[in-house]
Design a protein around this motif. Structure first.
Motif, PDB file in Angstrom:
ATOM      1  N   GLU A 160     -26.789 -60.132 -49.024  1.00  0.00           N
ATOM      2  CA  GLU A 160     -26.222 -59.831 -47.713  1.00  0.00           C
ATOM      3  C   GLU A 160     -26.027 -61.084 -46.870  1.00  0.00           C
ATOM      4  O   GLU A 160     -25.452 -61.026 -45.781  1.00  0.00           O
ATOM      5  CB  GLU A 160     -27.120 -58.845 -46.961  1.00  0.00           C
ATOM      6  N   GLY A 161     -26.550 -62.213 -47.350  1.00  0.00           N
ATOM      7  CA  GLY A 161     -26.370 -63.477 -46.646  1.00  0.00           C
ATOM      8  C   GLY A 161     -27.262 -63.641 -45.431  1.00  0.00           C
ATOM      9  O   GLY A 161     -26.989 -64.487 -44.567  1.00  0.00           O
ATOM     10  N   ILE A 162     -28.363 -62.854 -45.346  1.00  0.00           N
ATOM     11  CA  ILE A 162     -29.261 -62.949 -44.183  1.00  0.00           C
ATOM     12  C   ILE A 162     -30.137 -64.184 -44.336  1.00  0.00           C
ATOM     13  O   ILE A 162     -30.888 -64.306 -45.310  1.00  0.00           O
ATOM     14  CB  ILE A 162     -30.127 -61.686 -44.058  1.00  0.00           C
ATOM     15  N   PRO A 163     -30.055 -65.131 -43.406  1.00  0.00           N
ATOM     16  CA  PRO A 163     -30.800 -66.389 -43.547  1.00  0.00           C
ATOM     17  C   PRO A 163     -32.301 -66.194 -43.364  1.00  0.00           C
ATOM     18  O   PRO A 163     -32.760 -65.224 -42.751  1.00  0.00           O
ATOM     19  CB  PRO A 163     -30.215 -67.265 -42.430  1.00  0.00           C
ATOM     20  N   GLY A 164     -33.079 -67.138 -43.900  1.00  0.00           N
ATOM     21  CA  GLY A 164     -34.531 -67.065 -43.832  1.00  0.00           C
ATOM     22  C   GLY A 164     -35.077 -66.998 -42.420  1.00  0.00           C
ATOM     23  O   GLY A 164     -36.082 -66.338 -42.159  1.00  0.00           O
ATOM     24  N   ARG A 165     -34.391 -67.642 -41.467  1.00  0.00           N
ATOM     25  CA  ARG A 165     -34.884 -67.675 -40.083  1.00  0.00           C
ATOM     26  C   ARG A 165     -34.899 -66.295 -39.442  1.00  0.00           C
ATOM     27  O   ARG A 165     -35.573 -66.085 -38.430  1.00  0.00           O
ATOM     28  CB  ARG A 165     -34.038 -68.638 -39.252  1.00  0.00           C
ATOM     29  N   LEU A 166     -34.141 -65.345 -40.000  1.00  0.00           N
ATOM     30  CA  LEU A 166     -34.084 -64.005 -39.424  1.00  0.00           C
ATOM     31  C   LEU A 166     -35.023 -63.013 -40.108  1.00  0.00           C
ATOM     32  O   LEU A 166     -35.184 -61.884 -39.645  1.00  0.00           O
ATOM     33  CB  LEU A 166     -32.655 -63.453 -39.494  1.00  0.00           C
ATOM     34  N   ARG A 167     -35.656 -63.434 -41.180  1.00  0.00           N
ATOM     35  CA  ARG A 167     -36.446 -62.476 -41.956  1.00  0.00           C
ATOM     36  C   ARG A 167     -37.737 -62.074 -41.255  1.00  0.00           C
ATOM     37  O   ARG A 167     -38.133 -60.913 -41.320  1.00  0.00           O
ATOM     38  CB  ARG A 167     -36.730 -63.045 -43.358  1.00  0.00           C
ATOM     39  N   ARG A 168     -38.392 -63.002 -40.602  1.00  0.00           N
ATOM     40  CA  ARG A 168     -39.590 -62.645 -39.835  1.00  0.00           C
ATOM     41  C   ARG A 168     -39.229 -61.701 -38.694  1.00  0.00           C
ATOM     42  O   ARG A 168     -39.955 -60.754 -38.403  1.00  0.00           O
ATOM     43  CB  ARG A 168     -40.284 -63.903 -39.299  1.00  0.00           C
ATOM     44  N   ARG A 169     -38.112 -61.980 -38.041  1.00  0.00           N
ATOM     45  CA  ARG A 169     -37.672 -61.096 -36.963  1.00  0.00           C
ATOM     46  C   ARG A 169     -37.375 -59.697 -37.489  1.00  0.00           C
ATOM     47  O   ARG A 169     -37.643 -58.696 -36.830  1.00  0.00           O
ATOM     48  CB  ARG A 169     -36.432 -61.680 -36.283  1.00  0.00           C
ATOM     49  N   LEU A 170     -36.835 -59.621 -38.697  1.00  0.00           N
ATOM     50  CA  LEU A 170     -36.550 -58.324 -39.309  1.00  0.00           C
ATOM     51  C   LEU A 170     -37.839 -57.522 -39.489  1.00  0.00           C
ATOM     52  O   LEU A 170     -37.885 -56.319 -39.202  1.00  0.00           O
ATOM     53  CB  LEU A 170     -35.867 -58.540 -40.667  1.00  0.00           C
ATOM     54  N   ILE A 171     -38.916 -58.191 -39.932  1.00  0.00           N
ATOM     55  CA  ILE A 171     -40.205 -57.518 -40.121  1.00  0.00           C
ATOM     56  C   ILE A 171     -40.807 -57.128 -38.786  1.00  0.00           C
ATOM     57  O   ILE A 171     -41.333 -56.021 -38.617  1.00  0.00           O
ATOM     58  CB  ILE A 171     -41.167 -58.427 -40.917  1.00  0.00           C
ATOM     59  N   GLU A 172     -40.759 -58.022 -37.807  1.00  0.00           N
ATOM     60  CA  GLU A 172     -41.414 -57.778 -36.525  1.00  0.00           C
ATOM     61  C   GLU A 172     -40.693 -56.719 -35.695  1.00  0.00           C
ATOM     62  O   GLU A 172     -41.336 -55.880 -35.050  1.00  0.00           O
ATOM     63  CB  GLU A 172     -41.515 -59.088 -35.734  1.00  0.00           C
TER      64      GLU A 172
END
Length: 283
Positions: free
Chosen positions: A132-144
């Protein structure tokens, strides 16, 4: 820290803990063997140069046993929380997702049992995120937050979860008669620390004493389906604690005795791994 008996400050040196380690102290009740070490602990931390705050939680009247001189002299904040409701929840560390559930326990004085929990671990499907091209910097925000917006599209957390691992769960009885409510809240705990003042055979004639036997602690552990039971708070009448241990193991095999220097490591993974490290025999 679960209760603060005399000489509890020695644990910092024994386990080589920093005097600035994060510290929340949960007091079950105000009997001397559970609180007499609180003021000396605060004084020791003051002398060691502690700067980080501590939190002390317990029944009404807790604040009265912490001398004002200790609070006035301290270079760190001492936050005292007095519990007044029969049960509830409070946050220990919001950033780390640590909370404590408390439930009033049947004892001769107002007393509480505690269940400490950490939030579950979520593992994401890296391949799907990459597609999906979601960058690593957004993954923590996705969890939180449970979602993120990226390139004009909103993505939901549940679409990328590969595994959920239950958080840590440690239950501490304090002094108590067998308590079904505490047992229910301790369901599937990694570790149950339960008082076992007497052997069941010695309970006769002591019905008015608001404590549990080793077999009662073991029975609760079995019903609650906990992983490991640690027996503690033994009557001084027993010079040989093997009687209590054997009694508990007849009901719940994964029972051990609390002792100075005991270390229990819990690895939050699937399957759960719990390692018990016993101290070397005293000479």
């Amino acid at each position: 820290m679960l209760d603060a008996g005399e000489l509890c400050q020695g644990a910092f040196e024994y386990f080589r803990l920093s005097h600035n380690s994060p510290l929340s102290i949960l007091i079950s009740h105000l009997h001397g063997d559970h609180v007499y070490g609180l003021a000396p602990l605060i004084e020791s931390l003051q002398l060691a140069g502690r700067k980080t705050p501590i939190e002390v939680v317990g029944p009404l009247g807790l604040e009265e046993i912490i001398p004002l001189r200790n609070i006035a002299k301290a270079n760190f904040t001492i936050r005292v929380i007095e519990l007044s409701s029969p049960e509830g929840v409070f946050t220990i560390d919001d950033k780390e997702g640590i909370r404590a559930v408390y439930v009033q326990s049947p004892h001769s004085h107002v007393s509480y049992s505690y269940i400490i929990e950490t939030k579950e671990k979520i593992r994401l499907n890296g391949e799907k995120l990459q597609r999906e091209g979601i960058p690593g910097r957004l993954r923590r925000r996705l969890i939180e937050k449970g979602y993120v917006r990226f390139r004009g599209r909103q993505y939901q957390l549940e679409d990328f979860i590969s595994e959920k691992i239950p958080g840590l769960k440690i239950a501490y009885s304090g002094d108590t008669l067998p308590n079904a409510r505490f047992g229910a809240k301790s369901y599937r705990a990694d570790l149950l620390i339960h008082e076992s003042t007497f052997a069941f055979q010695d309970r006769e004639g002591r019905e008015e004493v608001a404590h549990s036997s080793a077999s009662e602690a073991a029975y609760l552990a079995r019903l609650a389906k906990v992983n490991v039971l640690v027996l503690t708070h033994f009557s001084t009448r027993y010079t040989d604690l093997s009687l209590l241990l054997e009694e508990a193991r007849l009901i719940f095999a994964r029972s051990i005795l609390a002792q100075k220097g005991l270390i229990i490591e819990i690895f939050v993974k699937r399957p759960r791994l719990i390692r018990v490290i016993f101290p070397p025999p005293s000479t």
